[in-house]
Design a protein around this motif. Structure first.
Motif, mmCIF file in Angstrom:
data_model
loop_
_atom_site.group_PDB
_atom_site.id
_atom_site.type_symbol
_atom_site.label_atom_id
_atom_site.label_comp_id
_atom_site.label_asym_id
_atom_site.label_seq_id
_atom_site.Cartn_x
_atom_site.Cartn_y
_atom_site.Cartn_z
ATOM 1 N N GLU A 1 0.831 -1.205 0.000
ATOM 2 C CA GLU A 1 0.000 0.000 0.000
ATOM 3 C C GLU A 1 0.865 1.254 0.000
ATOM 4 N N GLU A 2 1.942 1.229 0.789
ATOM 5 C CA GLU A 2 2.821 2.399 0.871
ATOM 6 C C GLU A 2 3.544 2.656 -0.453
ATOM 7 N N VAL A 3 4.063 1.602 -1.093
ATOM 8 C CA VAL A 3 4.766 1.790 -2.362
ATOM 9 C C VAL A 3 3.798 2.303 -3.429
ATOM 10 N N GLU A 4 2.584 1.816 -3.440
ATOM 11 C CA GLU A 4 1.597 2.282 -4.417
ATOM 12 C C GLU A 4 1.204 3.731 -4.157
ATOM 13 N N ARG A 5 0.981 4.068 -2.891
ATOM 14 C CA ARG A 5 0.611 5.448 -2.547
ATOM 15 C C ARG A 5 1.723 6.419 -2.929
ATOM 16 N N LEU A 6 2.961 6.087 -2.575
ATOM 17 C CA LEU A 6 4.081 6.983 -2.900
ATOM 18 C C LEU A 6 4.301 7.097 -4.404
ATOM 19 N N ALA A 7 4.265 5.980 -5.107
ATOM 20 C CA ALA A 7 4.463 6.019 -6.558
ATOM 21 C C ALA A 7 3.390 6.884 -7.222
ATOM 22 N N ASN A 8 2.149 6.712 -6.809
ATOM 23 C CA ASN A 8 1.051 7.480 -7.401
ATOM 24 C C ASN A 8 1.105 8.951 -7.005
ATOM 25 N N THR A 9 1.356 9.230 -5.741
ATOM 26 C CA THR A 9 1.376 10.616 -5.266
ATOM 27 C C THR A 9 2.571 11.373 -5.816
ATOM 28 N N LEU A 10 3.757 10.769 -5.757
ATOM 29 C CA LEU A 10 4.952 11.446 -6.265
ATOM 30 C C LEU A 10 4.902 11.620 -7.778
ATOM 31 N N GLY A 11 4.317 10.659 -8.478
ATOM 32 C CA GLY A 11 4.267 10.725 -9.931
ATOM 33 C C GLY A 11 3.162 11.616 -10.486
ATOM 34 N N GLU A 12 2.210 12.011 -9.638
ATOM 35 C CA GLU A 12 1.094 12.834 -10.094
ATOM 36 C C GLU A 12 1.593 14.185 -10.619
ATOM 37 N N GLY A 13 1.275 14.477 -11.856
ATOM 38 C CA GLY A 13 1.698 15.733 -12.467
ATOM 39 C C GLY A 13 3.131 15.711 -12.945
ATOM 40 N N GLY A 14 3.764 14.546 -12.849
ATOM 41 C CA GLY A 14 5.156 14.406 -13.267
ATOM 42 C C GLY A 14 5.295 13.461 -14.437
ATOM 43 N N GLN A 15 6.258 12.564 -14.324
ATOM 44 C CA GLN A 15 6.570 11.660 -15.431
ATOM 45 C C GLN A 15 6.833 10.265 -14.868
ATOM 46 N N VAL A 16 6.382 9.243 -15.571
ATOM 47 C CA VAL A 16 6.624 7.857 -15.166
ATOM 48 C C VAL A 16 7.736 7.294 -16.045
ATOM 49 N N PHE A 17 8.840 6.909 -15.424
ATOM 50 C CA PHE A 17 9.956 6.295 -16.149
ATOM 51 C C PHE A 17 9.792 4.777 -16.205
ATOM 52 N N MET A 18 9.360 4.195 -15.084
ATOM 53 C CA MET A 18 9.058 2.762 -15.002
ATOM 54 C C MET A 18 7.789 2.640 -14.180
ATOM 55 N N PRO A 19 6.685 2.177 -14.783
ATOM 56 C CA PRO A 19 5.430 2.073 -14.037
ATOM 57 C C PRO A 19 5.513 1.023 -12.935
ATOM 58 N N LEU A 20 4.657 1.163 -11.971
ATOM 59 C CA LEU A 20 4.599 0.256 -10.834
ATOM 60 C C LEU A 20 4.394 -1.175 -11.319
ATOM 61 N N ASP A 21 5.342 -2.064 -10.974
ATOM 62 C CA ASP A 21 5.272 -3.442 -11.446
ATOM 63 C C ASP A 21 6.282 -4.290 -10.675
ATOM 64 N N ASN A 22 6.286 -5.585 -10.947
ATOM 65 C CA ASN A 22 7.285 -6.522 -10.446
ATOM 66 C C ASN A 22 8.337 -6.659 -11.547
ATOM 67 N N TYR A 23 9.543 -6.198 -11.266
ATOM 68 C CA TYR A 23 10.611 -6.246 -12.270
ATOM 69 C C TYR A 23 11.636 -7.342 -11.988
ATOM 70 N N GLY A 24 11.329 -8.227 -11.066
ATOM 71 C CA GLY A 24 12.249 -9.319 -10.752
ATOM 72 C C GLY A 24 13.212 -8.968 -9.634
ATOM 73 N N PHE A 25 13.766 -7.778 -9.642
ATOM 74 C CA PHE A 25 14.679 -7.346 -8.573
ATOM 75 C C PHE A 25 13.898 -6.778 -7.388
ATOM 76 N N SER A 26 12.590 -6.628 -7.564
ATOM 77 C CA SER A 26 11.726 -6.071 -6.532
ATOM 78 C C SER A 26 10.318 -6.619 -6.729
ATOM 79 N N ARG A 27 9.622 -6.869 -5.617
ATOM 80 C CA ARG A 27 8.237 -7.330 -5.730
ATOM 81 C C ARG A 27 7.349 -6.241 -6.324
ATOM 82 N N ARG A 28 7.651 -4.992 -5.996
ATOM 83 C CA ARG A 28 6.855 -3.852 -6.459
ATOM 84 C C ARG A 28 7.804 -2.668 -6.547
ATOM 85 N N PHE A 29 7.874 -2.046 -7.718
ATOM 86 C CA PHE A 29 8.837 -0.975 -7.963
ATOM 87 C C PHE A 29 8.259 0.013 -8.966
ATOM 88 N N ALA A 30 8.562 1.278 -8.767
ATOM 89 C CA ALA A 30 8.223 2.323 -9.742
ATOM 90 C C ALA A 30 9.318 3.375 -9.719
#
Length: 131
Positions: free
Chosen positions: A87-116
């Motif tokens: 919940e915290e990673v999703e909230r921060l990714a969404n809040t920090l990215g709002e009005g900005g730019q997404v370089f890597m969307p929230l997902d499981n990239y293998g090196f992390s269960r959840r990363f953005a």
């Protein structure tokens, strides 16, 4: 005196707004001190000459540059924030990215269960991670 390196964020008129946003969004964050430009000083009166904040436990310095520059922040340097819950990673990714730019969307990239990786509306880059 022991040398230490601190992140130093240079804004062009939005330092206090950015630091207030981080303090209200990121756990263990707060503004510690703000020194403002006064009348007749190099910067616009009332803007941030120098500020100290704690962002996710990390001491950070910031300023409002009195001069316009041909550069801004780059994603090559970012804050990496480890979160304790999905919940915290999703909230921060969404809040920090709002009005900005997404370089890597929230997902499981293998090196992390959840990363953005996002750039916020101030141009600062954030990697938000659930280890």
């Amino acid at each position: 005196m022991t040398a230490r390196a601190l992140p130093f964020l240079m804004f062009e008129g939005r330092a206090e707004e950015a630091l207030s946003f981080y303090a209200s969004t990121i756990p263990d964050s707060r503004i510690v001190d703000i020194v403002r430009y006064g009348e007749g000083q190099a910067g616009k009166a009332g803007t941030v000459m120098r500020a100290k904040a704690i962002i996710a436990g990390q001491e950070v310095l910031a300023t409002d540059s009195p001069m316009q520059h041909d550069f801004t922040f780059t994603p090559a340097l970012s804050f990496f924030v480890d979160c304790s819950t999905e919940e915290e990673v999703e909230r921060l990714a969404n809040t920090l990215g709002e009005g900005g730019q997404v370089f890597m969307p929230l997902d499981n990239y293998g090196f992390s269960r959840r990363f953005a990786w996002v750039g916020d509306r101030f141009g600062v880059s954030w990697q938000v991670n659930l280890p």
